[in-house]
Write a protein that holds these residues in place. Sequence first.
Motif, PDB file in Angstrom:
ATOM      1  N   VAL A  54      72.546  14.991  59.298  1.00 13.93           N
ATOM      2  CA  VAL A  54      72.841  13.862  58.416  1.00 13.93           C
ATOM      3  C   VAL A  54      73.567  14.366  57.171  1.00 13.93           C
ATOM      4  O   VAL A  54      74.609  13.823  56.783  1.00 13.93           O
ATOM      5  CB  VAL A  54      71.551  13.102  58.024  1.00 13.93           C
ATOM      6  N   TYR A  55      73.041  15.406  56.552  1.00 18.00           N
ATOM      7  CA  TYR A  55      73.643  15.938  55.322  1.00 18.00           C
ATOM      8  C   TYR A  55      75.076  16.427  55.581  1.00 18.00           C
ATOM      9  O   TYR A  55      75.990  16.135  54.806  1.00 18.00           O
ATOM     10  CB  TYR A  55      72.790  17.052  54.722  1.00 18.00           C
ATOM     11  N   GLN A  56      75.262  17.172  56.675  1.00 15.05           N
ATOM     12  CA  GLN A  56      76.583  17.720  56.979  1.00 15.05           C
ATOM     13  C   GLN A  56      77.615  16.613  57.212  1.00 15.05           C
ATOM     14  O   GLN A  56      78.782  16.752  56.835  1.00 15.05           O
ATOM     15  CB  GLN A  56      76.522  18.641  58.197  1.00 15.05           C
ATOM     16  N   LYS A  57      77.197  15.510  57.826  1.00 15.80           N
ATOM     17  CA  LYS A  57      78.145  14.439  58.142  1.00 15.80           C
ATOM     18  C   LYS A  57      78.364  13.460  56.985  1.00 15.80           C
ATOM     19  O   LYS A  57      79.453  12.920  56.838  1.00 15.80           O
ATOM     20  CB  LYS A  57      77.674  13.677  59.381  1.00 15.80           C
ATOM     21  N   ILE A  58      77.354  13.229  56.173  1.00 15.96           N
ATOM     22  CA  ILE A  58      77.439  12.202  55.142  1.00 15.96           C
ATOM     23  C   ILE A  58      77.837  12.766  53.772  1.00 15.96           C
ATOM     24  O   ILE A  58      78.573  12.129  53.024  1.00 15.96           O
ATOM     25  CB  ILE A  58      76.113  11.416  55.028  1.00 15.96           C
ATOM     26  N   SER A  59      77.376  13.967  53.423  1.00 13.55           N
ATOM     27  CA  SER A  59      77.654  14.495  52.081  1.00 13.55           C
ATOM     28  C   SER A  59      79.146  14.582  51.747  1.00 13.55           C
ATOM     29  O   SER A  59      79.521  14.312  50.599  1.00 13.55           O
ATOM     30  CB  SER A  59      76.957  15.842  51.868  1.00 13.55           C
ATOM     31  N   PRO A  60      80.035  14.917  52.688  1.00 16.44           N
ATOM     32  CA  PRO A  60      81.459  14.956  52.327  1.00 16.44           C
ATOM     33  C   PRO A  60      82.027  13.584  51.932  1.00 16.44           C
ATOM     34  O   PRO A  60      83.091  13.501  51.319  1.00 16.44           O
ATOM     35  CB  PRO A  60      82.141  15.468  53.598  1.00 16.44           C
ATOM     36  N   LEU A  61      81.321  12.525  52.276  1.00 17.32           N
ATOM     37  CA  LEU A  61      81.786  11.177  51.960  1.00 17.32           C
ATOM     38  C   LEU A  61      81.368  10.720  50.562  1.00 17.32           C
ATOM     39  O   LEU A  61      81.796   9.658  50.107  1.00 17.32           O
ATOM     40  CB  LEU A  61      81.245  10.190  53.003  1.00 17.32           C
ATOM     41  N   LEU A  62      80.526  11.519  49.892  1.00 21.63           N
ATOM     42  CA  LEU A  62      79.990  11.151  48.579  1.00 21.63           C
ATOM     43  C   LEU A  62      80.610  12.022  47.488  1.00 21.63           C
ATOM     44  O   LEU A  62      80.960  13.179  47.724  1.00 21.63           O
ATOM     45  CB  LEU A  62      78.466  11.307  48.580  1.00 21.63           C
ATOM     46  N   GLU A  63      80.729  11.453  46.303  1.00 22.20           N
ATOM     47  CA  GLU A  63      81.314  12.190  45.177  1.00 22.20           C
ATOM     48  C   GLU A  63      80.360  13.280  44.685  1.00 22.20           C
ATOM     49  O   GLU A  63      79.155  13.063  44.603  1.00 22.20           O
ATOM     50  CB  GLU A  63      81.617  11.238  44.024  1.00 22.20           C
ATOM     51  N   GLU A  64      80.934  14.429  44.368  1.00 20.33           N
ATOM     52  CA  GLU A  64      80.169  15.554  43.830  1.00 20.33           C
ATOM     53  C   GLU A  64      79.411  15.102  42.586  1.00 20.33           C
ATOM     54  O   GLU A  64      79.983  14.470  41.701  1.00 20.33           O
ATOM     55  CB  GLU A  64      81.106  16.716  43.494  1.00 20.33           C
ATOM     56  N   GLY A  65      78.100  15.392  42.513  1.00 19.02           N
ATOM     57  CA  GLY A  65      77.281  15.053  41.361  1.00 19.02           C
ATOM     58  C   GLY A  65      76.849  13.600  41.276  1.00 19.02           C
ATOM     59  O   GLY A  65      76.148  13.221  40.345  1.00 19.02           O
ATOM     60  N   SER A  66      77.237  12.784  42.253  1.00 19.13           N
ATOM     61  CA  SER A  66      76.887  11.359  42.210  1.00 19.13           C
ATOM     62  C   SER A  66      75.404  11.156  42.515  1.00 19.13           C
ATOM     63  O   SER A  66      74.772  11.995  43.176  1.00 19.13           O
ATOM     64  CB  SER A  66      77.729  10.581  43.222  1.00 19.13           C
ATOM     65  N   PRO A  67      74.830  10.049  42.043  1.00 18.66           N
ATOM     66  CA  PRO A  67      73.426   9.760  42.368  1.00 18.66           C
ATOM     67  C   PRO A  67      73.183   9.698  43.878  1.00 18.66           C
ATOM     68  O   PRO A  67      72.149  10.138  44.351  1.00 18.66           O
ATOM     69  CB  PRO A  67      73.177   8.394  41.715  1.00 18.66           C
ATOM     70  N   GLY A  68      74.169   9.196  44.616  1.00 20.06           N
ATOM     71  CA  GLY A  68      74.028   9.123  46.074  1.00 20.06           C
ATOM     72  C   GLY A  68      73.914  10.498  46.709  1.00 20.06           C
ATOM     73  O   GLY A  68      73.088  10.729  47.583  1.00 20.06           O
ATOM     74  N   LEU A  69      74.744  11.435  46.252  1.00 24.00           N
ATOM     75  CA  LEU A  69      74.706  12.793  46.796  1.00 24.00           C
ATOM     76  C   LEU A  69      73.411  13.501  46.389  1.00 24.00           C
ATOM     77  O   LEU A  69      72.813  14.215  47.204  1.00 24.00           O
ATOM     78  CB  LEU A  69      75.918  13.606  46.342  1.00 24.00           C
ATOM     79  N   LEU A  70      72.964  13.282  45.161  1.00 29.71           N
ATOM     80  CA  LEU A  70      71.695  13.883  44.728  1.00 29.71           C
ATOM     81  C   LEU A  70      70.534  13.351  45.564  1.00 29.71           C
ATOM     82  O   LEU A  70      69.662  14.106  45.992  1.00 29.71           O
ATOM     83  CB  LEU A  70      71.462  13.626  43.243  1.00 29.71           C
ATOM     84  N   TRP A  71      70.518  12.032  45.810  1.00 26.83           N
ATOM     85  CA  TRP A  71      69.467  11.435  46.645  1.00 26.83           C
ATOM     86  C   TRP A  71      69.514  12.001  48.058  1.00 26.83           C
ATOM     87  O   TRP A  71      68.496  12.387  48.617  1.00 26.83           O
ATOM     88  CB  TRP A  71      69.613   9.905  46.689  1.00 26.83           C
ATOM     89  N   LEU A  72      70.732  12.058  48.645  1.00 21.97           N
ATOM     90  CA  LEU A  72      70.880  12.557  50.015  1.00 21.97           C
ATOM     91  C   LEU A  72      70.407  14.000  50.121  1.00 21.97           C
ATOM     92  O   LEU A  72      69.707  14.366  51.077  1.00 21.97           O
ATOM     93  CB  LEU A  72      72.342  12.442  50.461  1.00 21.97           C
ATOM     94  N   SER A  73      70.764  14.817  49.149  1.00 22.78           N
ATOM     95  CA  SER A  73      70.371  16.218  49.150  1.00 22.78           C
ATOM     96  C   SER A  73      68.844  16.363  49.171  1.00 22.78           C
ATOM     97  O   SER A  73      68.288  17.142  49.952  1.00 22.78           O
ATOM     98  CB  SER A  73      70.959  16.919  47.930  1.00 22.78           C
ATOM     99  N   LYS A  74      68.170  15.583  48.337  1.00 35.25           N
ATOM    100  CA  LYS A  74      66.704  15.638  48.297  1.00 35.25           C
ATOM    101  C   LYS A  74      66.099  15.086  49.585  1.00 35.25           C
ATOM    102  O   LYS A  74      65.170  15.662  50.145  1.00 35.25           O
ATOM    103  CB  LYS A  74      66.182  14.867  47.087  1.00 35.25           C
ATOM    104  N   ALA A  75      66.646  13.979  50.079  1.00 34.14           N
ATOM    105  CA  ALA A  75      66.091  13.341  51.281  1.00 34.14           C
ATOM    106  C   ALA A  75      66.275  14.214  52.524  1.00 34.14           C
ATOM    107  O   ALA A  75      65.502  14.108  53.477  1.00 34.14           O
ATOM    108  CB  ALA A  75      66.775  11.990  51.495  1.00 34.14           C
ATOM    109  N   CYS A  76      67.271  15.097  52.500  1.00 32.39           N
ATOM    110  CA  CYS A  76      67.556  15.932  53.666  1.00 32.39           C
ATOM    111  C   CYS A  76      67.014  17.352  53.545  1.00 32.39           C
ATOM    112  O   CYS A  76      67.276  18.204  54.400  1.00 32.39           O
ATOM    113  CB  CYS A  76      69.068  15.973  53.925  1.00 32.39           C
ATOM    114  N   GLU A  77      66.223  17.626  52.499  1.00 40.63           N
ATOM    115  CA  GLU A  77      65.609  18.945  52.383  1.00 40.63           C
ATOM    116  C   GLU A  77      64.701  19.208  53.578  1.00 40.63           C
ATOM    117  O   GLU A  77      64.114  18.279  54.137  1.00 40.63           O
ATOM    118  CB  GLU A  77      64.763  19.024  51.096  1.00 40.63           C
ATOM    119  N   GLN A  78      64.566  20.491  53.903  1.00 36.17           N
ATOM    120  CA  GLN A  78      63.632  20.850  54.990  1.00 36.17           C
ATOM    121  C   GLN A  78      62.231  20.360  54.644  1.00 36.17           C
ATOM    122  O   GLN A  78      61.830  20.376  53.477  1.00 36.17           O
ATOM    123  CB  GLN A  78      63.605  22.356  55.212  1.00 36.17           C
ATOM    124  N   ILE A  79      61.525  19.961  55.667  1.00 40.20           N
ATOM    125  CA  ILE A  79      60.178  19.452  55.472  1.00 40.20           C
ATOM    126  C   ILE A  79      59.244  20.603  55.131  1.00 40.20           C
ATOM    127  O   ILE A  79      59.378  21.703  55.671  1.00 40.20           O
ATOM    128  CB  ILE A  79      59.702  18.657  56.702  1.00 40.20           C
TER     129      ILE A  79
END
Length: 183
Positions: free
Chosen positions: A155-180
């Motif tokens: 998910v992170y590899q496919k979606i993160s390039p579509l989000l702006e660097e430093g954006s709230p969306g990218l920060l949320w995605l990064s946290k949501a996709c952390e290893q469990i």
Amino acid sequence: GNIGVDTMIFPEGTPGFVLDVFARKSLWEGGKDYGHGTGHGVGAALNVHEGPHSISPRWANKEVLKKGMVVSNEPGFYEDGVSGIRIENLLEVSYVNDDDNLAYKNISENKNDVEKKKFLCMKKLTMIPIQKNLIELSFMTEKELDWLDAYHKEVYQKISPLLEEGSPGLLWLSKACEQIKRI
């Protein structure tokens, strides 16, 4: 249940009701079940529940799953008057072997290719993180936890390039996709 359907490998000619068992297995082992189908077609005429295929305990639906079909994967559990949960993803039926996917496009003249048994799998279409704080880790196997981490990585590899660097969306995605965090 969601992982059971997502990771299934099955031979051509398999109807959806066969896969339904893999979605319900863990619940059945605990004496539980859910009262709806596991998945339905999503399709060409823009209908949400579009056949002819489905993944459900309705054994009368003998329509086999075929390459290119889109099906939902939505097992759930509901306790009357208390709560419920359902994760719904969309999957595409595809051949396991990439050469079979190419042969499907080019329809080979070689009779041996046609007679060879081909196997199908599910390719993920939905790319959204699964809410980890709703997961009871003690119920999951290492293999299931590995699947979850791999899914979030994809998910992170496919979606993160579509989000702006430093954006709230990218920060949320990064946290949501952390290893469990394993227990």
